[in-house]
Design a protein around this motif. Structure first.
Motif, PDB file in Angstrom:
ATOM      1  N   THR B 455       0.811  -1.213   0.000  1.00 11.55           N
ATOM      2  CA  THR B 455       0.000   0.000   0.000  1.00 11.55           C
ATOM      3  C   THR B 455       0.842   1.261   0.000  1.00 11.55           C
ATOM      4  N   ALA B 456       1.980   1.223   0.701  1.00 15.69           N
ATOM      5  CA  ALA B 456       2.682   2.465   1.007  1.00 15.69           C
ATOM      6  C   ALA B 456       3.691   2.840  -0.070  1.00 15.69           C
ATOM      7  N   ASP B 457       3.935   4.160  -0.185  1.00 10.14           N
ATOM      8  CA  ASP B 457       4.989   4.661  -1.062  1.00 10.14           C
ATOM      9  C   ASP B 457       6.340   4.606  -0.357  1.00 10.14           C
ATOM     10  N   ALA B 458       6.301   4.789   0.954  1.00 12.85           N
ATOM     11  CA  ALA B 458       7.540   4.739   1.731  1.00 12.85           C
ATOM     12  C   ALA B 458       7.224   4.016   3.033  1.00 12.85           C
ATOM     13  N   VAL B 459       8.192   3.281   3.554  1.00 14.93           N
ATOM     14  CA  VAL B 459       7.943   2.485   4.756  1.00 14.93           C
ATOM     15  C   VAL B 459       8.981   2.823   5.811  1.00 14.93           C
ATOM     16  N   LEU B 460       8.523   2.983   7.030  1.00  9.40           N
ATOM     17  CA  LEU B 460       9.428   3.142   8.159  1.00  9.40           C
ATOM     18  C   LEU B 460       9.244   1.942   9.079  1.00  9.40           C
ATOM     19  N   PRO B 461      10.212   1.011   9.124  1.00  8.34           N
ATOM     20  CA  PRO B 461      10.084  -0.089  10.083  1.00  8.34           C
ATOM     21  C   PRO B 461      10.598   0.377  11.437  1.00  8.34           C
ATOM     22  N   LEU B 462       9.756   0.313  12.441  1.00 11.43           N
ATOM     23  CA  LEU B 462      10.171   0.718  13.785  1.00 11.43           C
ATOM     24  C   LEU B 462      10.614  -0.520  14.548  1.00 11.43           C
ATOM     25  N   THR B 463      11.772  -0.446  15.164  1.00 10.38           N
ATOM     26  CA  THR B 463      12.232  -1.569  15.974  1.00 10.38           C
ATOM     27  C   THR B 463      12.579  -1.047  17.348  1.00 10.38           C
ATOM     28  N   PRO B 464      12.376  -1.852  18.369  1.00  8.43           N
ATOM     29  CA  PRO B 464      12.716  -1.378  19.703  1.00  8.43           C
ATOM     30  C   PRO B 464      14.213  -1.096  19.775  1.00  8.43           C
ATOM     31  N   PRO B 465      14.592   0.055  20.289  1.00  9.95           N
ATOM     32  CA  PRO B 465      16.002   0.405  20.300  1.00  9.95           C
ATOM     33  C   PRO B 465      16.736  -0.326  21.405  1.00  9.95           C
ATOM     34  N   CYS B 466      18.003  -0.568  21.176  1.00 12.90           N
ATOM     35  CA  CYS B 466      18.856  -1.033  22.266  1.00 12.90           C
ATOM     36  C   CYS B 466      19.153   0.202  23.091  1.00 12.90           C
ATOM     37  N   ASP B 467      18.701   0.204  24.303  1.00 12.24           N
ATOM     38  CA  ASP B 467      18.753   1.425  25.096  1.00 12.24           C
ATOM     39  C   ASP B 467      20.124   1.571  25.759  1.00 12.24           C
ATOM     40  N   PRO B 468      20.974   2.460  25.260  1.00 10.71           N
ATOM     41  CA  PRO B 468      22.326   2.546  25.834  1.00 10.71           C
ATOM     42  C   PRO B 468      22.302   3.006  27.284  1.00 10.71           C
ATOM     43  N   ALA B 469      21.344   3.894  27.625  1.00 11.36           N
ATOM     44  CA  ALA B 469      21.311   4.400  28.999  1.00 11.36           C
ATOM     45  C   ALA B 469      21.049   3.253  29.969  1.00 11.36           C
ATOM     46  N   ARG B 470      20.121   2.374  29.560  1.00  9.54           N
ATOM     47  CA  ARG B 470      19.764   1.288  30.447  1.00  9.54           C
ATOM     48  C   ARG B 470      20.912   0.280  30.560  1.00  9.54           C
ATOM     49  N   ALA B 471      21.540  -0.017  29.410  1.00 10.25           N
ATOM     50  CA  ALA B 471      22.670  -0.930  29.427  1.00 10.25           C
ATOM     51  C   ALA B 471      23.762  -0.374  30.332  1.00 10.25           C
ATOM     52  N   ALA B 472      23.998   0.929  30.233  1.00 12.75           N
ATOM     53  CA  ALA B 472      25.033   1.554  31.051  1.00 12.75           C
ATOM     54  C   ALA B 472      24.672   1.444  32.528  1.00 12.75           C
ATOM     55  N   ALA B 473      23.400   1.651  32.837  1.00 14.33           N
ATOM     56  CA  ALA B 473      22.978   1.580  34.240  1.00 14.33           C
ATOM     57  C   ALA B 473      23.240   0.189  34.799  1.00 14.33           C
ATOM     58  N   LYS B 474      22.946  -0.826  33.991  1.00 17.79           N
ATOM     59  CA  LYS B 474      23.181  -2.196  34.426  1.00 17.79           C
ATOM     60  C   LYS B 474      24.658  -2.436  34.690  1.00 17.79           C
ATOM     61  N   LYS B 475      25.449  -1.890  33.769  1.00 19.72           N
ATOM     62  CA  LYS B 475      26.891  -2.073  33.893  1.00 19.72           C
ATOM     63  C   LYS B 475      27.382  -1.440  35.189  1.00 19.72           C
ATOM     64  N   ARG B 476      26.853  -0.247  35.464  1.00 17.67           N
ATOM     65  CA  ARG B 476      27.274   0.435  36.687  1.00 17.67           C
ATOM     66  C   ARG B 476      26.966  -0.422  37.913  1.00 17.67           C
ATOM     67  N   VAL B 477      25.784  -1.012  37.934  1.00 14.93           N
ATOM     68  CA  VAL B 477      25.433  -1.859  39.067  1.00 14.93           C
ATOM     69  C   VAL B 477      26.410  -3.021  39.168  1.00 14.93           C
ATOM     70  N   ALA B 478      26.713  -3.630  38.034  1.00 18.42           N
ATOM     71  CA  ALA B 478      27.612  -4.773  38.036  1.00 18.42           C
ATOM     72  C   ALA B 478      28.975  -4.375  38.589  1.00 18.42           C
ATOM     73  N   ILE B 479      29.479  -3.229  38.169  1.00 18.45           N
ATOM     74  CA  ILE B 479      30.792  -2.792  38.647  1.00 18.45           C
ATOM     75  C   ILE B 479      30.749  -2.533  40.145  1.00 18.45           C
ATOM     76  N   ALA B 480      29.674  -1.894  40.591  1.00 17.71           N
ATOM     77  CA  ALA B 480      29.566  -1.578  42.012  1.00 17.71           C
ATOM     78  C   ALA B 480      29.568  -2.854  42.850  1.00 17.71           C
TER      79      ALA B 480
END
Lengths: 272, 482
Positions: B455-480
């Motif tokens: 149907t569409a002339d142009a398509v935007l596929p949306l995918t859930p982003p890999c959230d760097p902030a959240r990954a970083a937060a997890k890493k911080r906990v692991a280091i602590a």
């Protein structure tokens, strides 16, 4: 499934219980409004000769301990409490509706302040609040009106706020706003039809609560003052003579019961 | 020996016949698919086979289950078979689990109370059921701790715990995206195995094709066509079946290459959006030109609808900007809803609602008649309330209401996900034709990739982003912790 044609369905008739409620209220109203026209008399006129006498042509329900016609006192009492109650419910309903809609529409600190105020009022016993207002406001009827309004608006406020919040978040309201309709249209078309039936139910319950409160305070001698004919006051005045004049005591009790039952039936049987 | 045989099942509501005589048989190891639109009577057929018809409907016909011969007009006889011979997989099974009960207990309950095993043995059987489905470590979890797919497997195990060999699944893929749909189809086929019976009621063509076996096509309570699923899909014998198959978005003819897009009606730059603490998407830049169909697709929960609402200005973005073409009136940006019933005031007739728009915009009331005609709608629909109009008609009426506002941009949020295929094809066609002829920019959101592709002339596929902030937060906990 086949499409149900709801628009063709007629408005559902009043349910049986609601009809009983309407009939009870109509009977009480007829007694208080038409009674004194049919049998003329004065609710304040004393005649100690007739104290606690049984019914006769001038007083169909007999006489009280001061020889006043119970029928006429009852008729006036049944005008006083409902009028105060209705006035209080209308004031409370208008205030609750306005503040509830405002709270739901604006949100933020307005909402928080109003909810806190409503919760604070809920935490106080209603009768105590009315007594405090009665002590401050000159004139007992005016005091009752002010006190009852202050107690009753919380219910209307909470109902309106909850229903309006839900309605405002619905896709239908979003669509109307995107199309460019203003707040007045949203209220008229989306919010009011949603809350009107609830408001009527709450109003009937509120009226019953208010009549009960006036009678309860009259019964413990802190409401209306003698010789005003008032339901609670009549009951407590006639209580010592229950053996001599049972009909005189039963009349206000039955009338109050019929009125409260009628209002409760009218309010409570809404099926949705 | 067939597992279930039904002869001349008829369902009536007073004098109207809702389901003309249908006969069918269910053989071990060969699934049977009943395919039909909404209102075709396919759910009534299933209910008549189970004895669960709503009160007031009257069934006739004979149902043979194993060695028992039952009269479908006497539903009480069926009660003893529920769970033991026939089990039903409810629609949206994750909603049918008890939210306060752990997964294993829900299955053990069936083994214990329906099959009659002692509690200890029931628990052991439930545990082995779970491990067979690959859910051994989910035994002690509550339904809210399970993913959608896991919850569905638990529901299937619970439905089968009574020992029933016949499974009836009514629209098992309602509201699922393509990947989950295939997962459910495989699961049902595995559960059936060589000796079980499987009856699937659906309007989903992809599911029917995936399940295979035998096929019955129902329309308005009558059998249109029956035969082996593969053969019917390859060479439909009836014109209705051909229409139904052609309405499958997979089979639509793709859109011709579009002319180069003009100036953008609406555009966004580096748009990011979060719900709560979860980032839905980040850095979305797009331009939608007049007359263009801009498709957005992606799994559920990825923020497709929120992206549209942000463009409309209903949700504020976390970062980035939305630009509208200058010179357009502020209400030229409109939305079509997934559930059109919820988008109309419920206690007003549709005509009244449309007249409100006509009055407010001071347009010509004859526009309504012209648009009704163009969208193939009957004028008597205007006297009805939204709840009394079919989904396809109501979605066209929402399009009509939006067109009365003379929009420059329409955001269509899953506008056809609740419609059956033929209606869906019609609504999408009308929608794209209307936007093309009036030069309206259309943003079409759907989880159906085939629909968007064709149907569409142009398509935007949306995918859930890999959230760097959240990954970083997890890493911080692991280091602590170290």
């Amino acid at each position: 499934m086949s499409v149900l044609d709801l628009s063709a369905a007629p408005q559902p008739p009043l349910s049986a219980t609601r009809r009983v409620g309407v009939v009870l209220i109509a009977l009480v109203a007829a007694l208080s409004l038409l009674g004194p026209l049919i049998v003329q008399g004065d609710p304040y006129a004393q005649s100690l000769m007739k104290a606690l006498a049984g019914p006769d042509a001038a007083a169909p329900l007999g006489y009280d301990h001061l020889g006043r016609s119970v029928f006429h006192r009852l008729a006036y009492a049944l005008r006083l409490s409902p009028v105060i109650a209705l006035a209080a419910v209308m004031t409370a309903g208008a205030a609750g509706l306005a503040l509830g809609t405002l709270s739901a529409a604006k949100g933020g600190w307005i909402d928080r302040c109003l909810v806190m105020l409503a919760d604070a009022l809920l935490a106080l016993p209603g009768l105590l609040l009315i007594l405090m207002v009665l002590a401050m406001v000159p004139g007992t009827a005016l005091g009752f009106w002010a006190g009852l309004s202050l107690v009753l608006w919380v219910e209307f406020f909470r109902l309106t706020r909850a229903a309006t919040r839900e309605t405002l978040a619905s896709p239908a309201v979003q669509a109307s706003r995107l199309l460019g309709f203003g707040a007045a249209y949203v209220f008229r078309v989306h919010i009011w039809p949603e809350i009107a039936p609830m408001m009527l139910t709450a109003a009937a319950f509120g009226t019953a609560t208010a009549i009960m409160a006036i009678a309860a305070l009259g019964f413990v001698h802190v409401g209306m003052r003698a010789p005003t004919p008032e339901l609670g006051l009549m009951m407590v005045e006639l209580l010592p003579y229950w053996r001599e004049a049972p009909l005189a005591l039963l009349a206000p009790v039955l009338a109050t019961f019929a009125l409260l039952l009628g209002l409760t039936l009218l309010a409570g049987s809404r099926k949705t | 020996m067939s597992l279930l045989q039904a002869d001349d099942i008829t369902v009536r509501d007073g004098t109207t016949t809702l389901l003309a005589p249908v006969s069918l048989r269910l053989d071990p190891g060969e699934p049977l698919v009943v395919l039909g639109e909404t209102g075709s009577g396919k759910s009534l057929l299933a209910q008549a086979l189970m004895g669960t018809l709503p009160l007031g409907l009257e069934a006739k016909g004979q149902v043979t289950i194993g060695a028992q011969v039952l009269n479908s007009g006497a539903p009480d006889q069926f009660r003893g078979l529920w769970g033991r011979e026939i089990s039903v997989l409810p629609q949206e099974p994750w909603l049918s689990l008890d939210p306060l009960m752990r997964a294993q207990a829900q299955i053990a309950e069936g083994h214990c109370l329906v099959r009659g095993l002692p509690p200890r043995e029931a628990r052991i059987r439930a545990a082995s059921d779970l491990s067979e489905l690959g859910l051994a470590d989910a035994a002690a979890r509550y339904p809210h701790e399970l993913s959608g797919g896991m919850a569905q497997r638990v529901a299937i195990a619970a439905a089968r715990a009574g020992g029933a060999r016949i499974v009836i699944a009514d629209e098992p893929t309602k509201g699922l995206d393509a990947a989950r749909r295939d997962e459910v189809a495989n699961l049902l086929l595995n559960e059936m195995g060589q000796s079980g019976g499987l009856l699937i009621i659906t309007h989903d063509l992809a599911l029917a094709e995936r399940i295979g076996g035998q096929l019955i096509v129902l329309r308005a309570g009558e059998v249109v066509e029956r035969g082996a699923t593969r053969a019917v899909f390859a060479a439909p014998g009836q014109s209705y079946t051909r229409d139904l198959l052609a309405a499958n978005p997979e089979n639509w003819t793709g859109k011709a290459a579009a002319a180069p897009a003009g100036t953008a009606v609406i555009s966004s730059r580096n748009l990011s959006l979060a719900r709560g603490r979860r980032t839905l998407f980040r850095d979305v830049s797009l331009d939608i030109a007049a007359g263009q169909v801009f498709g957005v697709t992606g799994p559920s929960g990825c923020g497709k609808s929120s992206l549209g609402d942000t463009l409309l200005g209903v949700i504020p973005p976390l970062q980035g900007q939305v630009q509208r073409q200058p010179g357009l009136h502020p209400f030229a940006f409109q939305k079509l809803y997934q559930d059109p019933v919820a988008a109309f005031p419920p206690r007003r007739t549709i005509g009244e609602t449309l007249m409100d728009v006509v009055k407010m915009t001071r347009s010509d009331p004859r526009d309504v008649d012209r648009l009704l005609d163009g969208l193939g709608l009957q004028p008597d629909l205007l006297a009805r309330r939204p709840g009394a109009v079919s989904g396809g008609e109501l979605q066209r009426l929402s399009l009509l209401r939006v067109l009365l506002r003379r929009p420059a941009f329409i955001f269509a949020d899953e506008p056809t996900s609740r419609l059956d295929p033929i209606t869906q094809a019609r609504v999408i066609k009308l929608l794209t034709n209307a936007t093309e002829s009036d030069g309206i920019a259309l943003m079409l959101v759907s989880h159906d990739q085939a629909l968007i592709r064709n149907t569409a002339d142009a398509v935007l596929p949306l995918t859930p982003p890999c959230d760097p902030a959240r990954a970083a937060a997890k890493k911080r906990v692991a280091i602590a912790l170290q």
